[in-house]
Design an enzyme around this catalytic site. Structure first.
Site, mmCIF file in Angstrom:
data_model
loop_
_atom_site.group_PDB
_atom_site.id
_atom_site.type_symbol
_atom_site.label_atom_id
_atom_site.label_comp_id
_atom_site.label_asym_id
_atom_site.label_seq_id
_atom_site.Cartn_x
_atom_site.Cartn_y
_atom_site.Cartn_z
ATOM 1 N N ASP A 47 10.530 5.350 1.578
ATOM 2 C CA ASP A 47 10.363 6.794 1.352
ATOM 3 C C ASP A 47 10.708 7.641 2.574
ATOM 4 O OD1 ASP A 47 8.146 5.573 2.598
ATOM 5 O OD2 ASP A 47 6.822 7.215 2.060
ATOM 6 N N LYS A 169 1.923 8.052 -2.943
ATOM 7 C CA LYS A 169 1.491 7.867 -1.554
ATOM 8 C C LYS A 169 1.392 9.218 -0.863
ATOM 9 C CE LYS A 169 3.688 7.426 2.372
ATOM 10 N NZ LYS A 169 4.532 7.020 3.516
ATOM 11 N N GLU A 212 -3.542 7.068 2.662
ATOM 12 C CA GLU A 212 -3.020 6.680 3.989
ATOM 13 C C GLU A 212 -3.466 7.629 5.101
ATOM 14 O OE1 GLU A 212 1.199 5.665 6.333
ATOM 15 O OE2 GLU A 212 1.267 6.277 4.243
ATOM 16 N N GLU A 214 -3.303 7.740 8.582
ATOM 17 C CA GLU A 214 -2.723 6.996 9.705
ATOM 18 C C GLU A 214 -3.175 7.547 11.044
ATOM 19 O OE1 GLU A 214 1.346 5.472 11.928
ATOM 20 O OE2 GLU A 214 1.573 6.759 10.178
ATOM 21 N N LYS A 254 -3.917 2.437 2.650
ATOM 22 C CA LYS A 254 -2.837 2.098 3.593
ATOM 23 C C LYS A 254 -3.247 2.572 4.986
ATOM 24 C CE LYS A 254 2.110 2.559 4.604
ATOM 25 N NZ LYS A 254 3.470 2.844 4.118
ATOM 26 N N SER A 328 2.637 -2.808 3.736
ATOM 27 C CA SER A 328 3.418 -1.711 3.176
ATOM 28 C C SER A 328 4.354 -1.272 4.287
ATOM 29 C CB SER A 328 2.507 -0.556 2.744
ATOM 30 O OG SER A 328 3.283 0.517 2.261
ATOM 31 N N TYR A 391 7.896 12.313 8.927
ATOM 32 C CA TYR A 391 8.527 11.467 7.920
ATOM 33 C C TYR A 391 9.473 12.293 7.082
ATOM 34 C CZ TYR A 391 7.929 6.487 7.439
ATOM 35 O OH TYR A 391 8.088 5.140 7.565
#
Length: 391
Positions: A47, A169, A212, A214, A254, A328, A391
């Site tokens: 992604d 996600k 997620e 992170e 995640k 992942s 991202y």
């Protein structure tokens, strides 16, 4: 009717959860999450908003032209790799790819589902570096952040489901800087609440959410700092999921691994594995079926593909564990593959073979049976800083 065994089971599955979702909706979410957590399988994170080769952090890979055609050619090559579904349960897509066709006119989603995998969509819209008002600037060079994308999330989830996606996600980012009190309680609250809201919206639309939060490894901190922060963040995350009435059996996590900062004192594999598993055991209810690690950024002198596999392998050697503990990975599955491909049709079989080999290595790592060094990749040769950003 309500007398069928599955309907009875579903109403028992509800437990004390205050949810407006029907038994059938809960059953579907649980079925999807269970498929995603199939033994020996993980996610292919595909992604990246720009070409995956810009995120790979490799000097050769960065030379590939970043066009929609190239992205489609590369990704359709990944998704049609024969035997991939033996090791990969789900593929995480960018918005572009979900609605994209390959050069032959095949829908990308169909390539994935026909090859025995589930398709999912990245639905966060990244963050502005202006960040949260009054928060300190962290090691990423900007203040603490919040992610965009909640406004039209309901519709985008409904559209994604209609297009064939079955999971989603959302990635929020937290930074560590003990000297400046990062992550702040404000940033943690913002992070876990928006993730919980996203998860609830996904479930209402039939998508199993990947949650997620992170905690990025940028910084000079040691592994102990990351350990404390990870436990704190995950504790808050599951409290928020409960507050938002999220059905844990129909969702997965995640997280980052518990690691030292990229510029901090290097922790051995055994410490990373033990501290990560401890953090998860303290915070993640066994009702959640699976945990899939992101590979995260690594120091330039490190082979990030091999390191990510070895870390996962070490954790699964500490079993039995209450959840499926898997991967992942984006660049940690794709780096050697990209450099083998280099945009050339004639390199496709060799590139697919490298992808399959690394996926197999990580599948072995989910069982704690990977032999370090047995999957040959590029090593750390040619590593460069990856293209940064949200991202």
């Amino acid at each position: 009717g309500a007398s069928t065994p599955t309907a009875k089971m579903a109403s028992l599955d509800r437990g004390g959860l205050q949810t407006t979702l029907t038994d059938a909706q809960l059953a579907e979410l649980k079925d999807t999450a269970t498929k995603l957590c199939a033994p020996g399988k993980g996610f292919l994170a595909s992604d990246e908003s720009a070409g995956p080769w810009l995120r790979a952090g490799h000097v050769e890979a960065a030379k590939i032209a970043d066009t929609a055609e190239n992205r489609a050619a590369y990704r359709s090559m990944l998704y049609t790799t024969q035997g991939l579904s033996e090791y990969i349960s789900g593929v995480i897509l960018h918005q572009e790819t979900l609605y994209q066709q390959d050069a032959k006119g095949n829908e990308m989603v169909d390539l994935i589902t026909k090859n025995g995998m589930l398709a999912g969509l990245k639905v966060d819209k990244g963050y502005d570096k202006a960040g949260l008002l009054g928060t300190a600037t962290g090691p990423l060079g900007h203040p603490e952040t919040w992610c965009k994308g909640l406004d039209d999330l309901d519709k985008r989830c409904a559209d994604a489901y209609a297009k064939g996606a079955r999971f989603a996600k959302w990635r929020n980012v937290l930074q560590i800087d003990p000297a400046n009190g990062l992550p702040s309680d404000l940033a943690i609250t913002e992070c876990v609440n928006s993730l919980a809201r996203y998860a609830a919206v996904c479930q209402r639309n039939g998508l199993a959410p990947i949650v997620e939060p992170e905690i990025v490894p940028n910084g000079t901190h040691d592994v102990g700092v990351c350990s404390a922060v990870t436990e704190k963040v995950l504790t808050a995350q599951f409290a928020a999921l409960r507050l938002h009435n999220v059905y844990l059996e129909g969702a997965v996590l995640k997280p980052n691994m518990v690691k030292n900062g990229i510029k901090g004192p290097e922790a051995p594999t055994e410490a990373i594995a033990a501290l990560t598993v401890t953090a998860l055991k303290r915070t993640v209810p066994p009702a959640m079926p699976g945990i899939f690690f992101l590979s995260g950024e690594a120091p330039l002198n490190q082979d990030n593909e091999e390191t990510a596999t070895i870390n996962l392998n070490a954790m699964n050697k500490l079993g039995p564990l209450p959840w499926h503990l898997s991967f992942s990975y984006g660049k940690a599955l794709q780096k050697t593959c990209i450099v083998t491909w280099m945009g050339k049709e004639e390199n496709v079989p060799a590139a697919q073979a490298t992808l399959l080999a690394r996926c197999k290595a990580n599948s072995e790592a989910t069982k704690g049976t990977y032999v370090p060094g047995s999957c040959k990749g590029l090593g750390s040769k040619g590593n460069i800083d990856q293209a940064g950003g949200a991202y």
